[in-house]
Design an enzyme around this catalytic site. Sequence first.
Site, PDB file in Angstrom:
ATOM      1  N   GLU A 126     -10.609  35.090  37.810  1.00 25.66           N
ATOM      2  CA  GLU A 126     -10.526  35.979  36.664  1.00 25.66           C
ATOM      3  C   GLU A 126     -10.725  35.212  35.366  1.00 25.66           C
ATOM      4  OE1 GLU A 126      -7.787  39.607  38.243  1.00 25.66           O
ATOM      5  OE2 GLU A 126      -6.733  37.963  37.263  1.00 25.66           O
ATOM      6  N   CYS A 139     -10.229  32.977  27.864  1.00 24.12           N
ATOM      7  CA  CYS A 139      -9.314  32.265  28.756  1.00 24.12           C
ATOM      8  C   CYS A 139     -10.032  32.030  30.076  1.00 24.12           C
ATOM      9  CB  CYS A 139      -8.041  33.084  28.949  1.00 24.12           C
ATOM     10  SG  CYS A 139      -6.788  32.268  29.954  1.00 24.12           S
ATOM     11  N   CYS A 146      -4.206  28.201  42.617  1.00 27.93           N
ATOM     12  CA  CYS A 146      -3.642  27.152  41.781  1.00 27.93           C
ATOM     13  C   CYS A 146      -2.978  26.093  42.638  1.00 27.93           C
ATOM     14  CB  CYS A 146      -2.615  27.738  40.805  1.00 27.93           C
ATOM     15  SG  CYS A 146      -1.994  26.524  39.602  1.00 27.93           S
ATOM     16  N   CYS A 150       4.491  27.218  39.820  1.00 29.90           N
ATOM     17  CA  CYS A 150       5.410  27.568  38.743  1.00 29.90           C
ATOM     18  C   CYS A 150       6.056  28.918  39.034  1.00 29.90           C
ATOM     19  CB  CYS A 150       4.678  27.582  37.412  1.00 29.90           C
ATOM     20  SG  CYS A 150       3.973  25.967  36.974  1.00 29.90           S
ATOM     21  N   CYS A 153       5.035  32.298  37.198  1.00 32.35           N
ATOM     22  CA  CYS A 153       3.603  32.562  37.031  1.00 32.35           C
ATOM     23  C   CYS A 153       3.043  33.283  38.247  1.00 32.35           C
ATOM     24  CB  CYS A 153       2.863  31.243  36.806  1.00 32.35           C
ATOM     25  SG  CYS A 153       1.083  31.433  36.594  1.00 32.35           S
ATOM     26  N   CYS A 378      -0.720  36.244  29.681  1.00 32.26           N
ATOM     27  CA  CYS A 378      -0.383  34.903  30.142  1.00 32.26           C
ATOM     28  C   CYS A 378       0.508  34.957  31.375  1.00 32.26           C
ATOM     29  CB  CYS A 378       0.327  34.156  29.015  1.00 32.26           C
ATOM     30  SG  CYS A 378       0.794  32.473  29.429  1.00 32.26           S
TER      31      CYS A 378
END
Length: 403
Positions: A126, A139, A146, A150, A153, A378
């Site tokens: 994305e 962004c 990933c 985290c 997230c 975010c």
Amino acid sequence: MSSTAELRGTAAPLEKTPLETYVPPAKPSLIGLSRAELAERLGEIGVPPRQQKMRVQQLWHWIYFRGARSFDEMTSVSKETRTGLAERFTVDRPEVVAEQISNDGTRKWLLRLPSGDALQKAHEVECVYIPETDRGTLCVSSQVGCTLNCAFCHTGTQRLVRNLTAGEIVGQVMVARDRLNDWADRETPHGNRLVTNVVMMGMGEPLYNFDAVRDALLIVSDNEGIGISRRRITLSTSGVVPNIARAGEEIGAMLAISLHAVRDELRNELVPLNRKYPIAELLQACRDYPGASNARRITFEYVMLKGVNDSLDDAKLLVKLLKGIPAKINLIPFNPWPGSRYECSDWEQIEKFSEYVFNAGYSSPVRTPRGRDILAACGQLKSETEKLSARERQALRAMAMTD
């Protein structure tokens, strides 16, 4: 809301291992190649060395300044060279599978990445465009999934499939310019570009894909092509300490640190990488960051989690920890996602936190949440499009193809 102690549970692994490696398609794209690599490709199709420098400059201009989507558009390049290139290569970018537009104008594109392995699933990432009155920020993602875990997230809940190539990273910028009609002759009330800033804050940890991110950002900032100033490019990391100095030396972009906690015990939970590179080591790397100054401050990102990291004691320790670092503190109201165990801090508490940091001499803007309704804010980039039915995905794709 669960207590912090209840949230800890079993410690998350520090890093994930990629499940796949990149397999280029039979006709690879030239996007993402350096000038030296373009010269090599020209040599492969018989362009003599004495012509290669000129042809490279022509290709660079057509690909990165004009945004050409085919070799046929490159009218200043000889027909023989264009034919030879088209037989072996493309200038394809990632494919737009779906486009969603938020109530606030934020756009999110779901992009499909080509693969040369018929047995591999076509993967998707994305990319988000955030328009503002004085800028347009893109962004960009650096990984499929990933490396990290985290806790707050959404992207961190995914597997790490693989790193993106330099071409797939640059390709996101080119897709945005394609979709926004933002190439060579674009004129707007605020200048001649809609995409003015790039932030490496999408899916993935950029410093665990260092070489590709570096090569891509050097292309994005090249003045003879896309031409986005390095001062308008920000690389965000969760704290891969060994590569922070390299980023300053080899990329020269602005640096952002996903800090989110001021005590190692809590940061170990929120950002498990902290168990490998604790706060003191991370902040020393920031003090040593090449080029850091009051004119080139490091941004410290701090997501506001209710009852977890938002007390005035946390604010006081944050100010103490950052002493001596040219810093800006970006406070981020937590953006909820399905299944999250955290809540956003109350607005009154965010304001108190921000006021204390500001009075201590640090800029402490509160980031306005953008694109929450399409999960483009975010920490939300694990798209709901993953869960859409085939019919819904087909409808979104049809919308994306309508310019």
